[in-house]
Each structure stands twice: as structure tokens, then as C-alpha cells.
Design a protein around this motif. Structure first.
Motif, PDB file in Angstrom:
ATOM      1  N   GLY A 125      34.010  32.903  44.091  1.00 14.88           N
ATOM      2  CA  GLY A 125      34.053  33.618  42.556  1.00 14.88           C
ATOM      3  C   GLY A 125      34.976  34.935  42.331  1.00 14.88           C
ATOM      4  N   LYS A 126      35.236  35.811  43.456  1.00  8.88           N
ATOM      5  CA  LYS A 126      35.807  37.047  43.345  1.00  8.88           C
ATOM      6  C   LYS A 126      37.227  36.617  43.849  1.00  8.88           C
ATOM      7  CE  LYS A 126      31.715  39.640  44.508  1.00  8.88           C
ATOM      8  NZ  LYS A 126      31.292  40.661  45.386  1.00  8.88           N
ATOM      9  N   GLU A 127      38.332  37.485  43.090  1.00 11.62           N
ATOM     10  CA  GLU A 127      39.573  37.521  43.676  1.00 11.62           C
ATOM     11  C   GLU A 127      39.801  39.000  43.822  1.00 11.62           C
ATOM     12  OE1 GLU A 127      42.875  37.418  40.491  1.00 11.62           O
ATOM     13  OE2 GLU A 127      41.183  36.029  39.696  1.00 11.62           O
ATOM     14  N   ALA A 128      41.127  39.277  44.681  1.00 10.99           N
ATOM     15  CA  ALA A 128      41.676  40.594  44.939  1.00 10.99           C
ATOM     16  C   ALA A 128      43.115  40.529  45.381  1.00 10.99           C
ATOM     17  CB  ALA A 128      40.980  41.183  45.999  1.00 10.99           C
ATOM     18  N   ALA A 129      43.836  41.315  44.956  1.00 10.64           N
ATOM     19  CA  ALA A 129      45.175  41.360  45.227  1.00 10.64           C
ATOM     20  C   ALA A 129      45.365  42.220  46.466  1.00 10.64           C
ATOM     21  CB  ALA A 129      46.022  42.026  44.011  1.00 10.64           C
ATOM     22  N   SER A 130      46.307  41.758  47.087  1.00  9.06           N
ATOM     23  CA  SER A 130      46.885  42.568  48.527  1.00  9.06           C
ATOM     24  C   SER A 130      48.254  42.394  48.653  1.00  9.06           C
ATOM     25  CB  SER A 130      46.209  41.756  49.809  1.00  9.06           C
ATOM     26  OG  SER A 130      44.699  41.783  49.670  1.00  9.06           O
ATOM     27  N   MET A 249      39.537  31.307  50.145  1.00  9.58           N
ATOM     28  CA  MET A 249      38.556  31.083  51.158  1.00  9.58           C
ATOM     29  C   MET A 249      37.504  29.920  51.126  1.00  9.58           C
ATOM     30  SD  MET A 249      38.697  35.331  52.357  1.00  9.58           S
ATOM     31  CE  MET A 249      37.938  35.022  54.071  1.00  9.58           C
ATOM     32  N   ALA A 250      37.866  28.959  51.190  1.00 14.18           N
ATOM     33  CA  ALA A 250      37.000  27.799  50.829  1.00 14.18           C
ATOM     34  C   ALA A 250      36.481  27.130  52.213  1.00 14.18           C
ATOM     35  CB  ALA A 250      37.988  26.805  49.865  1.00 14.18           C
ATOM     36  N   LYS A 251      35.852  26.009  51.933  1.00 13.11           N
ATOM     37  CA  LYS A 251      35.112  25.344  52.852  1.00 13.11           C
ATOM     38  C   LYS A 251      35.786  24.036  52.963  1.00 13.11           C
ATOM     39  CE  LYS A 251      30.472  27.280  52.021  1.00 13.11           C
ATOM     40  NZ  LYS A 251      29.245  27.131  51.605  1.00 13.11           N
ATOM     41  N   PRO A 252      36.157  23.465  53.926  1.00 11.30           N
ATOM     42  CA  PRO A 252      35.673  23.994  55.433  1.00 11.30           C
ATOM     43  C   PRO A 252      36.667  25.092  56.054  1.00 11.30           C
ATOM     44  CG  PRO A 252      37.064  22.068  55.809  1.00 11.30           C
ATOM     45  CD  PRO A 252      36.785  22.170  54.370  1.00 11.30           C
ATOM     46  N   ASP A 291      35.784  17.494  46.317  1.00 12.97           N
ATOM     47  CA  ASP A 291      35.209  18.618  47.360  1.00 12.97           C
ATOM     48  C   ASP A 291      36.048  19.703  47.347  1.00 12.97           C
ATOM     49  OD1 ASP A 291      34.603  15.821  48.635  1.00 12.97           O
ATOM     50  OD2 ASP A 291      33.228  17.159  49.723  1.00 12.97           O
ATOM     51  N   LEU A 292      37.356  19.840  46.988  1.00 12.14           N
ATOM     52  CA  LEU A 292      38.149  21.056  47.191  1.00 12.14           C
ATOM     53  C   LEU A 292      38.084  21.751  45.941  1.00 12.14           C
ATOM     54  CD1 LEU A 292      40.945  20.264  50.097  1.00 12.14           C
ATOM     55  CD2 LEU A 292      38.834  21.605  50.187  1.00 12.14           C
ATOM     56  N   ALA A 293      38.674  20.830  45.030  1.00 13.32           N
ATOM     57  CA  ALA A 293      38.972  21.255  43.501  1.00 13.32           C
ATOM     58  C   ALA A 293      38.077  22.102  42.794  1.00 13.32           C
ATOM     59  CB  ALA A 293      39.459  20.166  42.657  1.00 13.32           C
ATOM     60  N   PRO A 294      36.688  21.792  43.087  1.00 14.01           N
ATOM     61  CA  PRO A 294      35.588  22.739  42.627  1.00 14.01           C
ATOM     62  C   PRO A 294      35.701  24.042  43.363  1.00 14.01           C
ATOM     63  CG  PRO A 294      34.819  20.365  42.903  1.00 14.01           C
ATOM     64  CD  PRO A 294      36.134  20.674  43.787  1.00 14.01           C
ATOM     65  N   GLN A 295      36.165  24.350  44.281  1.00 14.52           N
ATOM     66  CA  GLN A 295      36.029  25.403  44.939  1.00 14.52           C
ATOM     67  C   GLN A 295      37.349  26.318  44.561  1.00 14.52           C
ATOM     68  OE1 GLN A 295      35.147  25.539  49.280  1.00 14.52           O
ATOM     69  NE2 GLN A 295      35.110  23.425  49.036  1.00 14.52           N
ATOM     70  N   VAL A 296      38.473  25.834  44.060  1.00 15.94           N
ATOM     71  CA  VAL A 296      39.560  26.470  43.568  1.00 15.94           C
ATOM     72  C   VAL A 296      39.431  27.026  42.203  1.00 15.94           C
ATOM     73  CG1 VAL A 296      42.025  26.048  42.927  1.00 15.94           C
ATOM     74  CG2 VAL A 296      41.154  24.886  44.716  1.00 15.94           C
ATOM     75  N   PRO A 297      39.682  28.399  42.131  1.00 12.31           N
ATOM     76  CA  PRO A 297      39.422  29.027  40.854  1.00 12.31           C
ATOM     77  C   PRO A 297      40.031  28.391  39.638  1.00 12.31           C
ATOM     78  CG  PRO A 297      40.463  30.612  42.456  1.00 12.31           C
ATOM     79  CD  PRO A 297      40.386  29.186  43.151  1.00 12.31           C
ATOM     80  N   PRO A 298      39.375  28.214  38.426  1.00 12.75           N
ATOM     81  CA  PRO A 298      39.788  27.606  37.384  1.00 12.75           C
ATOM     82  C   PRO A 298      41.349  27.892  36.869  1.00 12.75           C
ATOM     83  CG  PRO A 298      37.770  28.577  36.911  1.00 12.75           C
ATOM     84  CD  PRO A 298      38.168  29.269  38.228  1.00 12.75           C
ATOM     85  N   LYS A 299      41.795  28.956  36.996  1.00 15.57           N
ATOM     86  CA  LYS A 299      43.315  29.243  36.660  1.00 15.57           C
ATOM     87  C   LYS A 299      44.241  28.453  37.429  1.00 15.57           C
ATOM     88  CE  LYS A 299      44.190  33.635  39.087  1.00 15.57           C
ATOM     89  NZ  LYS A 299      44.347  34.860  38.875  1.00 15.57           N
ATOM     90  N   LEU A 300      43.795  28.303  38.553  1.00 12.78           N
ATOM     91  CA  LEU A 300      44.675  27.422  39.735  1.00 12.78           C
ATOM     92  C   LEU A 300      44.429  25.822  39.722  1.00 12.78           C
ATOM     93  CD1 LEU A 300      44.432  29.814  42.617  1.00 12.78           C
ATOM     94  CD2 LEU A 300      46.239  29.782  40.774  1.00 12.78           C
ATOM     95  N   ARG A 301      43.229  25.475  39.159  1.00  7.37           N
ATOM     96  CA  ARG A 301      42.703  24.038  39.472  1.00  7.37           C
ATOM     97  C   ARG A 301      43.439  23.051  38.799  1.00  7.37           C
ATOM     98  NH1 ARG A 301      36.783  24.077  37.801  1.00  7.37           N
ATOM     99  NH2 ARG A 301      36.781  25.773  39.434  1.00  7.37           N
ATOM    100  N   LYS A 302      44.023  23.294  37.627  1.00  4.25           N
ATOM    101  CA  LYS A 302      44.984  22.328  36.919  1.00  4.25           C
ATOM    102  C   LYS A 302      46.040  21.969  37.668  1.00  4.25           C
ATOM    103  CE  LYS A 302      46.908  21.283  32.557  1.00  4.25           C
ATOM    104  NZ  LYS A 302      47.316  21.571  31.178  1.00  4.25           N
ATOM    105  N   ILE A 303      46.811  22.873  38.451  1.00  3.64           N
ATOM    106  CA  ILE A 303      47.826  23.010  39.198  1.00  3.64           C
ATOM    107  C   ILE A 303      47.645  22.220  40.375  1.00  3.64           C
ATOM    108  CG2 ILE A 303      49.851  24.051  40.191  1.00  3.64           C
ATOM    109  CD1 ILE A 303      49.976  25.909  37.895  1.00  3.64           C
ATOM    110  N   PHE A 304      46.650  22.650  41.038  1.00  6.23           N
ATOM    111  CA  PHE A 304      46.184  21.989  42.293  1.00  6.23           C
ATOM    112  C   PHE A 304      45.749  20.629  42.238  1.00  6.23           C
ATOM    113  CE2 PHE A 304      42.597  21.138  45.291  1.00  6.23           C
ATOM    114  CZ  PHE A 304      43.341  21.565  46.476  1.00  6.23           C
ATOM    115  N   LEU A 305      45.305  19.938  41.114  1.00  7.04           N
ATOM    116  CA  LEU A 305      44.889  18.591  41.025  1.00  7.04           C
ATOM    117  C   LEU A 305      46.154  17.814  40.167  1.00  7.04           C
ATOM    118  CD1 LEU A 305      41.599  18.809  39.388  1.00  7.04           C
ATOM    119  CD2 LEU A 305      41.952  17.814  41.669  1.00  7.04           C
TER     120      LEU A 305
END
Length: 518
Positions: A125-130, A249-252, A291-305
Motif C-alpha cells: 500500500g505504500k509507494e516511493a519514487a526512485s 513488490m507483490a506475491k509471489p 490474484d495479481l490485480a488486487p495487489q496492483v495499486p488502484p491507479k494502475l489496476r484499470k490499465i493492468f486489467l
């Protein structure tokens, strides 16, 4: 009567065997002599100086570089159509520098490549810019990466190489290498018309990728499949931060999204052989959604799906690891994924390959006669050492980072994973130092070792907080073991001297990481 018959039979059989053996040996010698004579004639009457097997990123870039130096180059590529690859879509800042030194920087133009300024990391649930470091670094080029369709980039490289009159780019499938007394003289191949052909040159370069059929006869290294990268493209969409590679950094293990064109987003994730849903019957699509989509941040989830919902083609590529070894034969060089592979998590394979081409070009340039197999062998030995600062840094970082990204119920491993996230997201010297390593802007193995131990100590500090109980001390000791397992195999594979010597790294940076052209 029977005895006489047996004697006659045996003498007849012996005569037949001797006659057949004599004919076979004589025929082979005539064939070898004929091939050698053809090779001499080809070289004498304008044959190529170099044969390159494969016209991917490496083969095309090397062909252009050697042709610019006046060499006659014959490139044989199995399929000249635009490749449809999932890998090789991210060019690190270091790779862009090497492209410019090879005068190939314009190959990133006209393919709708997207600028990348760094990573955005997500965990729990956290994010950081590098970001890639912009200030206070010695990198002599704009510190940004590029994201693109690999096939478009490869076609631009092929066009650039074939624009030179001393480059012959031919479609054909190389069958085997022609060898004489331990020296490679050329190749046999089937051309686009299906005809068996031969090509001869003083030097042959094998650059035909991770599935190379020629590598086995030249090198002792074997590729190890460590995981699988699964991916697809979500079309007609754009990320909120298109200039970042989004790493979750999701699972697995990790999931990532990045903009490969102005309208298309690559979605990819890592899976292992112990659980691999079927693509054919729809299990993989269900796994992505559930399994994967729920781990993707909401702002990216729509595009991921989006790609999954629109039936995008799902591709699978094995992630391989293979250390570099010197060839057993003379007159031949192996490059690219046929030579050295590391986990693709840090997207640095093309950067290492372009670095290798720069080094090889520089070493071959003074040689007027590439037919001197002994001199070329000495060049290859020097090349193997000079490349170490870049290759050892990237190989170690790629494989170590990929292991840290794997989720685990082991407290020591999970503490290392959390420590890596905290270190990369902390800002300042920690973030800039690690991102300089990721981007190929600081190819110094000692710097990598320093940051690895800093992450380890930081992770141990978190494990021992708020007070060092016996169980926490035990997990801390195990975490030290995890850290050493990330490093020690690479010290052995790359060489302790090469990994620990600051002199080699300084010499490499002076010659290949400066603003002046090579």
C-alpha cells in the motif's frame, strides 16, 4: 572346405573395410581442402572480414561498428521480419551512452520510444519514487532511460547497418560452424531459397540469442532457467506517470507496468515452475484478475486489467542465468545472450551487450589481419577481463535483486525484502547510489557490494528493533547468511580480483564512460 570359405570371407571383409576407410578419409581430406581453398578464394577476392550470426540488437550494432572501421561484414539472420519480443524494451541510461558512442543513438528516434526518469516502487500500500540521479554524478550523458517496442528498435538497427556498403545482411539459417584444426573458418547455412550455402571469414561472431544452437560447441556454460516472465500489452491507454517504470513488490514476486509507446503499456509479472496456470484454458487470465490485480495499486489496476479483458496475447519468456566463459575454439567470438545472461529484473541486458561491442571494437581496431587466430585469441582474453566492471556489476545486481523481490514467509528473507524497499525509497545518497547502479551509470562492483551490505545492516537494525531478543538475533544471523548467498556465488563466477579491484573499474570508466567518442 568350411575353413577355406571362412578365410576367404574374412579376407574379403577386411579388404572391404580397409577400402571403405581409405575412401572415407581421402574424401574428407578432399572436402576439407576444397572448403579451405574456397575460403582462401573468398578472402582474396573480396570476401568478408567478419561473419556475424544473428541480426538482433547485438549483431546489427556490431555490424555497423565494424563496418564503420572499414571491415567487410556478412550478417546472417534467420528471420528478417520485425521481431515480436517481450524482452529488450528498456534501455538504461548507460545503454544510451554506449549507443551514442557507436553513433546509433538515432535508432531510438522514430519508434515512439518513451522517456523514463526512474522507478516508482510499491509495497504493502505504500509507494516511493526512485529517480535516476541528475546532480552530483559523473555520468556524461542525460540520465534517463527509454522504453519502446523491441522489434521497432531492432529494425532501425538493421536499417542503419545495411545502409553501409560493406555490410551484407542476408536471411538464412546457420546450420553449423566450419572448423579446421580447432579454428573456426566460417559457417554453413540454408539461405532464404532453401539452398545449402557456405560463408568464410577470418572471424566469426555468434550473436544468435539465448536459444543459440552454436553455443554448445564453443563454450562450457549452460543456461539455467530460474523463473518465467509473463506479459501482455494493454493498448490505447496511458499511465498517470508514463515516465516511470512501475515496480510492484507483490506475491509471489514482482509485477511491473511501463509505457512502451505513446498509447501502449507493457504489463508483466514473474512466476515460477511450481505454480504456472495454463494460458490455453484461461487459467492465467483468471489468475491475473483474481490474484495479481488486487495487489496492483488502484491507479494502475484499470490499465493492468485492460489487456486481459480485451483478450491481449499473453507471452511467456523464461528468465535465464548463465555466466560467461571463454570459447574453446579460435577464430570465433560469442556475444549477447548466447554468451552471458542474468535475470531480466533490472532490464540491463542490452546495456551490457553494447558495452561489450564497444570494448571488442576498440580491441579489434588495431588488427589489420583478423586471420591471425592467435592474435584474435589474445584480444578475446583481454575483452573477457576488460568487460568485468560492467558485466559483473549488472550480473550480480540483477540476480541479487530478483531474489530479494520474491515474497517469502521466512522472516529473514522478508526483512531483506523490506529493507531493500526502504533503502531505495529513503532518498539521498542511498537512492541515488542504487539507481546509478541500476542505470549503468556507475559500473563499479565495489559500490554494489557496499550498498548490499548497507541494505543488510539496515534490515538487521529493523529486525532487532525495538530490542534484540534471542529470536530476533537468530533471524539477524540468518539474514546475514541470505546476504552472503546473494554475493558469494558471483564472487566465484566473476572472479574475486575482478569484483574487488577498483583499478579495473577506474580504467573501464575512463575508457568507456566518458563524453568523448570511442
Amino acid at each position: 572346405m568350411d575353413k577355406a570359405f571362412m578365410e576367404v570371407f574374412l579376407w574379403t571383409l577386411l579388404t572391404f573395410v580397409l577400402t571403405w576407410t581409405t575412401y572415407h578419409v581421402t574424401n574428407r581430406r578432399k572436402k576439407a581442402t576444397k572448403l579451405a581453398d574456397v575460403a582462401v578464394e573468398e578472402i582474396r577476392y573480396g570476401g568478408p572480414d567478419v561473419i556475424i550470426v544473428g541480426a538482433g540488437v547485438g549483431g546489427s550494432a556490431l555490424a555497423y561498428a565494424l563496418a564503420k572501421d572499414g571491415r567487410r561484414v556478412h550478417v546472417i539472420e534467420r528471420d528478417m521480419r520485425e521481431p515480436e519480443r517481450m524482452m529488450g524494451e528498456f534501455m538504461q541510461p548507460g545503454g544510451r551512452l554506449f549507443l551514442s558512442k557507436l553513433d546509433l543513438q538515432d535508432c531510438l528516434e522514430g519508434i515512439d520510444a518513451q522517456k523514463a526518469t526512474g522507478l516508482t516502487l510499491y509495497k504493502d500500500g505504500k509507494e516511493a519514487a526512485s529517480p535516476f540521479p541528475v546532480e552530483d554524478n559523473k555520468f556524461p550523458y542525460e540520465p534517463s532511460a527509454r522504453m519502446f517496442y523491441n522489434g521497432r528498435f531492432v529494425q532501425r538497427l538493421r536499417q542503419k547497418a545495411s545502409s553501409l556498403p560493406n555490410v551484407r545482411l542476408e536471411e538464412g539459417t546457420v546450420r553449423s560452424l566450419i572448423e579446421e584444426k580447432g579454428v573456426i573458418k566460417g559457417v554453413t547455412y540454408k539461405n532464404s531459397l532453401g539452398e545449402e550455402s557456405t560463408a568464410f571469414a577470418p572471424l566469426t561472431v555468434v550473436c544468435d540469442g539465448c536459444y543459440s544452437n552454436l553455443r554448445r560447441s564453443l563454450n562450457d556454460n549452460n543456461a539455467e532457467v530460474i523463473s518465467y516472465t509473463v506479459g501482455y500489452v494493454s493498448k490505447n491507454c496511458r499511465l498517470e506517470e508514463p515516465e516511470k517504470l512501475h515496480l510492484i513488490m507483490a506475491k509471489p514476486s514482482f509485477t511491473m507496468l511501463y509505457q512502451i509507446s505513446s498509447t501502449d503499456v507493457r504489463c508483466a509479472f514473474e512466476l515460477f515452475s511450481n505454480y504456472f496456470p495454463s494460458i490455453a484454458n484461461g487459467e492465467m487470465a483468471s489468475f491475473v484478475k483474481n490474484d495479481l490485480a488486487p495487489q496492483v495499486p488502484p491507479k494502475l489496476r484499470k490499465i493492468f486489467l485492460k489487456g486481459i479483458e480485451e483478450g491481449a496475447k499473453i507471452k511467456v519468456t523464461p528468465a535465464k542465468r548463465m555466466s560467461a566463459t571463454l570459447s574453446r575454439k579460435k577464430g570465433v567470438i560469442v556475444l549477447g545472450d548466447a554468451f552471458n545472461m542474468r535475470h531480466p529484473a533490472i532490464a540491463s541486458g542490452m546495456m551490457v551487450l553494447l558495452s561489450d561491442i564497444l570494448i571488442l571494437r576498440r580491441l579489434l581496431k588495431p588488427l589489420r589481419n583478423l586471420g591471425d587466430a592467435n592474435k584474435v585469441s589474445e584480444v578475446i582474453k583481454c575483452f573477457y577481463v576488460i568487460r568485468k566492471p560492467m558485466s559483473a556489476t549488472v550480473n550480480t545486481l540483477g540476480n541479487a535483486f530478483s531474489q530479494v523481490l520474491v515474497a517469502s514467509t521466512d522472516q529473514a528473507k522478508e526483512a531483506m525484502r523490506q529493507g531493500c524497499y526502504d533503502y531505495l525509497s529513503s532518498g539521498g545518497f542511498r537512492t541515488s547510489g542504487m539507481m546509478a547502479l541500476f542505470g549503468g551509470m556507475n559500473p563499479r562492483p565495489l559500490s554494489l557490494i557496499y550498498h548490499l551490505f548497507a541494505i543488510t545492516l539496515s534490515s538487521i537494525g529493523q529486525l532487532l528493533s525495538p530490542f534484540p531478543s534471542p529470536l530476533r538475533i537468530w533471524h539477524s544471523l540468518r539474514l546475514c547468511g541470505v546476504s552472503l548467498k546473494l554475493l558469494i556465488p558471483h564472487l566465484k563466477a566473476e572472479g574475486v580480483i575482478h569484483m574487488m579491484s577498483p583499478i579495473n573499474a577506474a580504467a573501464y570508466c575512463k575508457n568507456y564512460m566518458t563524453a568523448t567518442a570511442v
